[in-house]
Structures are given as structure tokens and as C-alpha cells.
Design a protein around this motif. Structure first.
Motif, PDB file in Angstrom:
ATOM      1  N   SER A 155       0.841  -1.202   0.000  1.00 13.03           N
ATOM      2  CA  SER A 155       0.000   0.000   0.000  1.00 13.03           C
ATOM      3  C   SER A 155       0.875   1.251   0.000  1.00 13.03           C
ATOM      4  CB  SER A 155      -0.890   0.013   1.244  1.00 13.03           C
ATOM      5  OG  SER A 155      -0.099   0.288   2.395  1.00 13.03           O
ATOM      6  N   PRO A 156       0.269   2.452  -0.100  1.00 11.91           N
ATOM      7  CA  PRO A 156       1.067   3.681  -0.015  1.00 11.91           C
ATOM      8  C   PRO A 156       1.848   3.808   1.282  1.00 11.91           C
ATOM      9  CG  PRO A 156      -1.104   4.170  -0.892  1.00 11.91           C
ATOM     10  CD  PRO A 156      -1.136   2.738  -0.435  1.00 11.91           C
ATOM     11  N   GLY A 157       1.359   3.166   2.355  1.00 14.76           N
ATOM     12  CA  GLY A 157       2.100   3.210   3.609  1.00 14.76           C
ATOM     13  C   GLY A 157       3.499   2.640   3.482  1.00 14.76           C
ATOM     14  N   ASP A 158       3.646   1.584   2.675  1.00 18.51           N
ATOM     15  CA  ASP A 158       4.973   0.998   2.468  1.00 18.51           C
ATOM     16  C   ASP A 158       5.938   2.004   1.857  1.00 18.51           C
ATOM     17  OD1 ASP A 158       4.551  -1.470   3.545  1.00 18.51           O
ATOM     18  OD2 ASP A 158       4.530  -2.571   1.661  1.00 18.51           O
ATOM     19  N   LEU A 159       5.395   2.875   1.004  1.00 20.75           N
ATOM     20  CA  LEU A 159       6.243   3.873   0.356  1.00 20.75           C
ATOM     21  C   LEU A 159       6.598   5.022   1.289  1.00 20.75           C
ATOM     22  CD1 LEU A 159       4.742   4.365  -3.225  1.00 20.75           C
ATOM     23  CD2 LEU A 159       7.085   3.708  -2.681  1.00 20.75           C
ATOM     24  N   TRP A 160       5.579   5.604   1.948  1.00 17.84           N
ATOM     25  CA  TRP A 160       5.769   6.922   2.553  1.00 17.84           C
ATOM     26  C   TRP A 160       5.939   6.938   4.063  1.00 17.84           C
ATOM     27  CZ3 TRP A 160       7.627   9.567  -0.973  1.00 17.84           C
ATOM     28  CH2 TRP A 160       7.123   9.559  -2.273  1.00 17.84           C
ATOM     29  N   THR A 161       5.558   5.871   4.764  1.00 22.11           N
ATOM     30  CA  THR A 161       5.739   5.876   6.214  1.00 22.11           C
ATOM     31  C   THR A 161       7.204   6.028   6.614  1.00 22.11           C
ATOM     32  OG1 THR A 161       3.725   4.599   6.587  1.00 22.11           O
ATOM     33  CG2 THR A 161       5.373   4.564   8.344  1.00 22.11           C
ATOM     34  N   PRO A 162       8.165   5.363   5.941  1.00 16.97           N
ATOM     35  CA  PRO A 162       9.564   5.575   6.325  1.00 16.97           C
ATOM     36  C   PRO A 162      10.037   7.019   6.143  1.00 16.97           C
ATOM     37  CG  PRO A 162       9.342   3.588   4.996  1.00 16.97           C
ATOM     38  CD  PRO A 162       8.030   4.309   4.905  1.00 16.97           C
ATOM     39  N   VAL A 163       9.373   7.762   5.271  1.00 14.44           N
ATOM     40  CA  VAL A 163       9.778   9.144   5.001  1.00 14.44           C
ATOM     41  C   VAL A 163       9.030  10.131   5.886  1.00 14.44           C
ATOM     42  CG1 VAL A 163       9.841  10.966   3.240  1.00 14.44           C
ATOM     43  CG2 VAL A 163      10.369   8.606   2.612  1.00 14.44           C
ATOM     44  N   LEU A 164       7.709   9.943   6.007  1.00 19.06           N
ATOM     45  CA  LEU A 164       6.860  10.943   6.651  1.00 19.06           C
ATOM     46  C   LEU A 164       6.457  10.602   8.069  1.00 19.06           C
ATOM     47  CD1 LEU A 164       4.483  11.595   3.620  1.00 19.06           C
ATOM     48  CD2 LEU A 164       6.293  13.112   4.431  1.00 19.06           C
ATOM     49  N   GLY A 165       6.658   9.351   8.490  1.00 16.57           N
ATOM     50  CA  GLY A 165       6.170   8.942   9.795  1.00 16.57           C
ATOM     51  C   GLY A 165       4.818   8.260   9.672  1.00 16.57           C
ATOM     52  N   PRO A 166       4.279   7.776  10.785  1.00 16.95           N
ATOM     53  CA  PRO A 166       3.097   6.906  10.732  1.00 16.95           C
ATOM     54  C   PRO A 166       1.754   7.616  10.722  1.00 16.95           C
ATOM     55  CG  PRO A 166       3.933   7.024  12.973  1.00 16.95           C
ATOM     56  CD  PRO A 166       4.879   7.833  12.132  1.00 16.95           C
ATOM     57  N   SER A 167       1.720   8.942  10.861  1.00 17.73           N
ATOM     58  CA  SER A 167       0.428   9.611  11.076  1.00 17.73           C
ATOM     59  C   SER A 167       0.247  10.807  10.158  1.00 17.73           C
ATOM     60  CB  SER A 167       0.306  10.049  12.546  1.00 17.73           C
ATOM     61  OG  SER A 167       0.456   8.953  13.404  1.00 17.73           O
ATOM     62  N   VAL A 168       0.048  10.548   8.848  1.00 16.63           N
ATOM     63  CA  VAL A 168      -0.077  11.657   7.890  1.00 16.63           C
ATOM     64  C   VAL A 168      -1.260  11.460   6.932  1.00 16.63           C
ATOM     65  CG1 VAL A 168       2.325  12.405   7.970  1.00 16.63           C
ATOM     66  CG2 VAL A 168       1.683  10.549   6.438  1.00 16.63           C
ATOM     67  N   LEU A 169      -2.332  10.835   7.414  1.00 15.99           N
ATOM     68  CA  LEU A 169      -3.553  10.599   6.643  1.00 15.99           C
ATOM     69  C   LEU A 169      -3.360   9.604   5.508  1.00 15.99           C
ATOM     70  CD1 LEU A 169      -5.535  13.969   6.306  1.00 15.99           C
ATOM     71  CD2 LEU A 169      -5.956  12.057   7.850  1.00 15.99           C
ATOM     72  N   LEU A 170      -2.373   9.844   4.630  1.00 13.53           N
ATOM     73  CA  LEU A 170      -2.264   8.996   3.438  1.00 13.53           C
ATOM     74  C   LEU A 170      -1.772   7.597   3.764  1.00 13.53           C
ATOM     75  CD1 LEU A 170       0.992   8.844   2.569  1.00 13.53           C
ATOM     76  CD2 LEU A 170       0.523  11.152   1.795  1.00 13.53           C
TER      77      LEU A 170
ATOM     78  N   HIS B 227      -7.252   7.513  11.791  1.00 15.83           N
ATOM     79  CA  HIS B 227      -7.440   8.270  10.551  1.00 15.83           C
ATOM     80  C   HIS B 227      -8.671   9.153  10.630  1.00 15.83           C
ATOM     81  CE1 HIS B 227      -9.087   8.767   6.439  1.00 15.83           C
ATOM     82  NE2 HIS B 227      -7.835   9.028   6.137  1.00 15.83           N
ATOM     83  N   ARG B 228      -9.775   8.596  11.103  1.00 11.15           N
ATOM     84  CA  ARG B 228     -11.015   9.371  11.189  1.00 11.15           C
ATOM     85  C   ARG B 228     -10.858  10.566  12.134  1.00 11.15           C
ATOM     86  NH1 ARG B 228     -13.255   4.158  10.339  1.00 11.15           N
ATOM     87  NH2 ARG B 228     -13.085   3.606  12.556  1.00 11.15           N
ATOM     88  N   ALA B 229     -10.185  10.357  13.257  1.00 13.14           N
ATOM     89  CA  ALA B 229     -10.006  11.444  14.224  1.00 13.14           C
ATOM     90  C   ALA B 229      -9.148  12.559  13.643  1.00 13.14           C
ATOM     91  CB  ALA B 229      -9.379  10.901  15.506  1.00 13.14           C
ATOM     92  N   LEU B 230      -8.032  12.199  12.972  1.00  9.80           N
ATOM     93  CA  LEU B 230      -7.163  13.226  12.403  1.00  9.80           C
ATOM     94  C   LEU B 230      -7.858  13.947  11.258  1.00  9.80           C
ATOM     95  CD1 LEU B 230      -4.458  14.662  12.253  1.00  9.80           C
ATOM     96  CD2 LEU B 230      -3.564  12.751  10.892  1.00  9.80           C
ATOM     97  N   ARG B 231      -8.575  13.210  10.437  1.00  8.94           N
ATOM     98  CA  ARG B 231      -9.260  13.841   9.314  1.00  8.94           C
ATOM     99  C   ARG B 231     -10.338  14.817   9.794  1.00  8.94           C
ATOM    100  NH1 ARG B 231      -9.423  12.931   3.772  1.00  8.94           N
ATOM    101  NH2 ARG B 231     -11.248  13.875   2.813  1.00  8.94           N
ATOM    102  N   ARG B 232     -11.047  14.459  10.873  1.00  7.42           N
ATOM    103  CA  ARG B 232     -12.057  15.381  11.408  1.00  7.42           C
ATOM    104  C   ARG B 232     -11.430  16.701  11.820  1.00  7.42           C
ATOM    105  NH1 ARG B 232     -14.491  10.736  13.751  1.00  7.42           N
ATOM    106  NH2 ARG B 232     -13.271  11.027  15.654  1.00  7.42           N
TER     107      ARG B 232
END
Length: 382
Positions: A61-76, A83-88
Motif C-alpha cells: 500500500s502507499p504506507g509501504d512507500l511513505w511511512t519511512p519518510v513521513l512517519g506513521p500519522s499523515v492521513l495517506l 485516521h477518522r479522528a485526524l481527518r475530522r
């Protein structure tokens, strides 16, 4: 060959013919080594709407690509309650009114200069215009006070990170992750400084007011930088080229009520997000195809969108499309109002100068998002 096809084949000379060939295999097809490929818009929407079975945080998934770069909590790369709490909390970040006002402030000077050059009969490279414009908008979002040269450099840094990814990429290498982090670290510092200042006229200040932590604001700034800048920048030259080549430009210039439909149709044809990835979390079916946990789903957004024919801004789009290129359901792009405000603002300036003639163009190579390397226009005789 149409110019849109040239852009895709220049960017992905091997993967693009394969992607289009899969469209002829049916709405859903399992491809060894790739995953389950979805070529149908209605089916794709059902997958995107089901955040329980199909997730952005599993293998492939996109998490495999971007979590090592951006960290675990960036919506995508998040799902579920977190996810729902941060998006709200982020829902009101980019309202249409705020996005339009931000783009008006940031782009007034650069677009006045573009308008003056066109009025004087000079050639203008729309690719260069958008590198400056997109860099300026994202700089303001992050909290950077950047001049024109810094805006262009900012755009180029993002372009270099995104260029590490191809349609076949599943993970970034450790060296690529290190390079991406090196680019993002100073941007995160600028975002943290703007966050600490708490000025609610800035995006970072508004994040603080909305109750986000500094780490969440830094992560969001990085995600906006990587996912939004190049998408908008590549779209505007393609929009103008499509309007020009199909002889709709003068009509839209004369009737601006047609502009949003023209933008949507350009996005359908250009498909700025040509594929989307999901990881299967629970047993499910995609059409007639059974999938199981760990399967990778590749939504061929480009195939889904191009199934509806050539560019025609006068033709209504069917409900199943509904801006599919921005996602659907819980992961519909939160930056959509900002992207539209920027596109409208730049396109409006160019349409004010109509009639326009395309005087030169070339396709970009070695890029993830198909794009023009140059697209020059000049005011034409009426």
C-alpha cells in the motif's frame, strides 16, 4: 499519436503500454507479480469506499512507500479510528474560501507578470509558470517566506523525491528514504516554526488552533508537499493544451461558467493520479474476483477514466467518476479545494489573454506524473 498519449509513453515507456493493455482484459484482472488490477470506475469507487477490507497501511500500500519518510500519522498512510479522528480535525483546514484567498495573495504578483508578458506578445512557458506558482503556494502552506528562486528550488526538491517512484515501485530503498528525509527536514523545521508562532492566517497556525500536535503538523506539511505540488503543476499546462488542441479554449475564455467542467474533464483525461494502491485486510470480492488478506490491489485510475472517451468538456461526467482521480470515501483528497483554487487562478489569467497559440512543446521523461517538459504559448491574433 495524441499529445496526452505521448506524455504517458515518455514518462512510462514500458509500464504505460502494459497498463493500457490490462484495460482490455476486463474490469478486474489478477496479474502475477502486480496484484489485482481494477480497470472499472464503479468497481474502483466501491474499493475506495470500503476502508475496512481495503487499506492504505498494509503490504503493497502507499504506507509501504511513505511511512519511512513521513512517519506513521499523515492521513495517506492511516486507517481506522486514528485516521477518522485526524481527518475530522483537518476538515476545515482548506475550505474553498480560505484556499481561494490564499492563492489570490500568493499568486497575485507572479500572475500579474505572466499577464503582462502575454499582453506584450511574448512567449510564456506554462511549465515554468507552474513551477513558480506551485512552489509559492506550498511554501506559504508550510510557512516559508520564499522568493521566486527559492520557490522554484522547493518545487524541484519535491520533483526529485517523487521521481524516485515509478508505477512499479513498492518501497523506497534506504538510500532513497535518506535523501527524501534530507529534503524534508528543513521544511519540517519551517513548519514547526510557523506552528509555534500560532498565526492563524497560516496553515500551520490553523493546525495548532485545530488541536493538532507539532509532530502531526510537520507530518501533514510533508504530505502536502509531496502529494499536492506536482499534481497541480503538471495539470495546468495539460489543461491549456487540451483546450487549445480541441478548439475549446476560446469558448471557455468567453464563458467562465464552463471552466470547472473543463478542469474536471482535463483531470479525467490526464488522470494526475494514474494508479492508486490498496492492501487487502479482510476476505472480500472485487467484482467476480475473490481477494484475501495480503493481496495487493492496484486501481488503474487512468484506465477507469479513459474508458469514457476523448476529451470533451461539454459532455457531463457519469456519477461513478465524480472526481475519482482525487480518491473517494475516507481518503478523498483533503487538499482538493486548494488544488482547484490554484488551477482556477492560473487558468483564469491565461484565459484572460485568449486567444492563445501553442508555439512549442516537449514531453518530460523520467517522471512519475506524465507532464510537459515545456509548453510555450503566445497571444494569437483574433
Amino acid at each position: 499519436m495524441s499529445w496526452e498519449r505521448r506524455l504517458y509513453t515518455a514518462a512510462h515507456p514500458f509500464a504505460y503500454p502494459l497498463l493500457r493493455g490490462l484495460a482490455r482484459r476486463g474490469p478486474v484482472v489478477r496479474v502475477p507479480g502486480v496484484g489485482v488490477v481494477v480497470n472499472d470506475a464503479a468497481t474502483a469507487r466501491r474499493v475506495l469506499m470500503d476502508g475496512e477490507a481495503f487499506r492504505k497501511d498494509g503490504p503493497g500500500s502507499p504506507g509501504d512507500l511513505w511511512t519511512p519518510v513521513l512517519g506513521p500519522s499523515v492521513l495517506l498512510n492511516m486507517e481506522g479510528d486514528g485516521h477518522r479522528a485526524l481527518r475530522r480535525r483537518l476538515t476545515d483546514l482548506f475550505t474553498p474560501a480560505y484556499s481561494d484567498a490564499l492563492c489570490a495573495r500568493v499568486l497575485a504578483g507572479p500572475l500579474d507578470a505572466v499577464a503582462a508578458r502575454l499582453a506584450a506578445g511574448a512567449e510564456v512557458d506554462l511549465v515554468d509558470v507552474m513551477r513558480h506558482a506551485a512552489g509559492a503556494v506550498i511554501a506559504r502552506v508550510i510557512g516559508l517566506d520564499a522568493d521566486e528562486a527559492a520557490c522554484r528550488e522547493l518545487f524541484e526538491q519535491g520533483e526529485r523525491i517523487v521521481a524516485m517512484v515509478s508505477l512499479r515501485t513498492r518501497r523506497l530503498s534506504p538510500a532513497q528514504v535518506a535523501r527524501a528525509r534530507a529534503v524534508l527536514e528543513p521544511l519540517g523545521g519551517a513548519a514547526a516554526k510557523a506552528y509555534a508562532a500560532g498565526d492563524e492566517s497560516t496553515v500551520m497556525g490553523r493546525m495548532r488552533a485545530l488541536g493538532l500536535s507539532e509532530d502531526e503538523a510537520r507530518g501533514a506539511a510533508g504530505a502536502f508537499f509531496l502529494t499536492g505540488t506536482e499534481t497541480v503543476a503538471t495539470l495546468v499546462p495539460r489543461l491549456i493544451a487540451l483546450l487549445h488542441d480541441t478548439r475549446h479554449l476560446d469558448r471557455v475564455a468567453a464563458d467562465r461558467s464552463l471552466l470547472d467542467a473543463a478542469i474536471d474533464e482535463a483531470m479525467r483525461v490526464a488522470t494526475p493520479t494514474p494508479v492508486m494502491l490498496r492492501s487487502v485486510h479482510a476476505p472480500a470480492r472485487i467484482g467476480e474476483t475473490a481477494v484475501r488478506p495480503g493481496d495487493r490491489v492496484l486501481i488503474a485510475t487512468h484506465n477507469c477514466c479513459r474508458a469514457y472517451g476523448p476529451f470533451d468538456p461539454t459532455r457531463p461526467q457519469p456519477p461513478e467518476l465524480r472526481r475519482l482521480w482525487f480518491g473517494a470515501g475516507p481518503h478523498f483528497c483533503i487538499g482538493y479545494p486548494l488544488a482547484m483554487a490554484e488551477i482556477r487562478r492560473v487558468a483564469g489569467t491565461l484565459l484572460d489573454a485568449a486567444p492563445l497559440a501553442v508555439t512549442g512543446r516537449a514531453a518530460a521523461r523520467g517522471v512519475l506524473l506524465p507532464a510537459y517538459r515545456t509548453l510555450t504559448v503566445r497571444k494569437a491574433r483574433a
